[in-house]
Design a protein around this motif. Structure first.
Motif, short mmCIF file in Angstrom:
data_model
loop_
_atom_site.label_atom_id
_atom_site.label_comp_id
_atom_site.label_asym_id
_atom_site.label_seq_id
_atom_site.Cartn_x
_atom_site.Cartn_y
_atom_site.Cartn_z
N LYS A 1 1.27 7.93 -6.39
CA LYS A 1 2.15 9.09 -7.38
C LYS A 1 2.33 8.51 -8.66
O LYS A 1 3.11 9.19 -9.84
CB LYS A 1 3.94 10.24 -6.86
CG LYS A 1 3.47 10.24 -5.19
CD LYS A 1 2.27 11.79 -5.20
CE LYS A 1 4.10 13.18 -5.46
NZ LYS A 1 2.96 13.57 -5.53
N SER A 2 2.66 6.92 -8.29
CA SER A 2 2.53 6.42 -10.17
C SER A 2 2.67 6.41 -10.73
O SER A 2 0.74 7.15 -11.17
CB SER A 2 2.96 5.07 -9.90
OG SER A 2 2.13 4.80 -9.76
N LYS B 1 0.53 1.32 12.50
CA LYS B 1 1.21 0.54 11.47
C LYS B 1 2.42 -0.21 12.05
O LYS B 1 2.67 -1.65 11.82
CB LYS B 1 1.85 1.74 10.56
CG LYS B 1 1.74 1.62 8.90
CD LYS B 1 1.27 0.60 8.43
CE LYS B 1 0.64 1.38 6.68
NZ LYS B 1 0.09 0.30 5.88
N ALA C 1 8.22 2.91 8.16
CA ALA C 1 8.72 3.99 7.14
C ALA C 1 8.51 3.34 5.18
O ALA C 1 7.81 3.90 4.64
CB ALA C 1 9.42 4.70 7.30
N LEU C 2 8.86 2.00 5.71
CA LEU C 2 9.26 1.66 3.65
C LEU C 2 6.95 1.04 3.61
O LEU C 2 6.97 1.28 1.89
CB LEU C 2 9.69 0.04 3.91
CG LEU C 2 11.35 0.29 4.46
CD1 LEU C 2 12.31 -1.34 4.45
CD2 LEU C 2 11.73 0.98 2.64
N SER C 3 6.85 0.75 4.21
CA SER C 3 5.32 0.02 3.73
C SER C 3 4.75 1.12 3.54
O SER C 3 3.86 1.74 2.80
CB SER C 3 4.31 -0.35 5.52
OG SER C 3 3.15 -0.50 4.68
N MET C 4 4.62 2.18 4.21
CA MET C 4 4.22 4.12 4.15
C MET C 4 4.75 4.69 3.03
O MET C 4 4.02 5.47 2.19
CB MET C 4 4.17 4.90 5.57
CG MET C 4 3.19 4.06 6.09
SD MET C 4 3.62 4.82 7.47
CE MET C 4 3.36 6.47 8.16
N THR C 5 5.95 4.47 2.68
CA THR C 5 6.78 5.14 1.48
C THR C 5 6.19 4.56 0.56
O THR C 5 5.99 4.92 -0.87
CB THR C 5 8.12 5.01 1.43
OG1 THR C 5 8.54 5.56 3.10
CG2 THR C 5 8.90 5.43 0.49
N THR C 6 6.25 3.01 0.09
CA THR C 6 5.86 2.37 -0.72
C THR C 6 4.20 2.65 -1.08
O THR C 6 3.43 3.05 -2.15
CB THR C 6 5.52 1.18 -0.58
OG1 THR C 6 7.02 0.72 0.28
CG2 THR C 6 4.80 -0.18 -1.73
N GLU C 7 3.25 3.11 0.12
CA GLU C 7 2.47 3.36 -0.05
C GLU C 7 2.28 5.08 -1.08
O GLU C 7 1.14 5.00 -1.30
CB GLU C 7 1.28 3.50 0.89
CG GLU C 7 1.02 3.01 1.32
CD GLU C 7 0.44 3.03 2.98
OE1 GLU C 7 0.08 3.65 3.36
OE2 GLU C 7 0.21 1.90 3.84
N LEU C 8 2.79 5.78 -0.98
CA LEU C 8 3.16 6.96 -1.26
C LEU C 8 3.19 6.56 -2.63
O LEU C 8 2.35 7.28 -3.55
CB LEU C 8 3.91 7.96 -0.35
CG LEU C 8 4.06 8.96 -0.73
CD1 LEU C 8 2.86 10.43 -1.28
CD2 LEU C 8 5.48 10.35 -0.20
N LEU C 9 4.23 6.29 -2.93
CA LEU C 9 4.95 5.80 -4.13
C LEU C 9 3.91 5.63 -5.15
O LEU C 9 3.90 6.18 -6.23
CB LEU C 9 6.10 5.36 -4.40
CG LEU C 9 7.21 5.42 -3.49
CD1 LEU C 9 8.87 5.30 -3.71
CD2 LEU C 9 8.04 7.32 -4.29
#
Length: 103
Positions: free
Chosen positions: A67-68, A35, A56-64
């Motif tokens: 989970k949505s 990344k 980190a923001l990109s990976m957090t977006t993927e994670l969320l």
């Protein structure tokens, strides 16, 4: 605890993890490296600290997204996701094994 050496964007890091968790740590480091390297190579972001934050923001977006409530993994625990992936691998193996005999 065991020591694990990883490299992220050419920088070596010595990390500690529990016995048996080293593979997952190495995979996570490789994913982060990919990344961050992509962001750096695209020249969209300058500076390692900014690259790290954007990754980190990109990976957090993927994670969320997973989970949505609308995400493909909504309502599933991590163990259930791992079980589902394992089942997919078994299904692919069963489907591809007869194909190997054709060649």
């Amino acid at each position: 605890m065991i020591r694990v050496d990883v490299t992220i964007m050419g920088q070596s890091y010595k990390l500690s993890c529990k016995e048996g968790e080293d593979r997952a740590l190495r995979e996570a480091a490789a994913y982060l490296d990919a990344k961050m390297s992509t962001l750096r190579d695209a020249a969209k972001v300058k500076g390692n600290d900014r690259i790290a934050v954007m990754a980190a923001l990109s990976m957090t977006t993927e994670l969320l997204a997973t989970k949505s409530p609308e995400g493909p993994l909504s309502g599933m625990s991590l163990a259930e996701v791992k079980q589902k992936i394992h089942g997919m691998h078994e299904t692919m193996d069963q489907a591809l094994t007869p194909q190997e005999k054709l060649f």
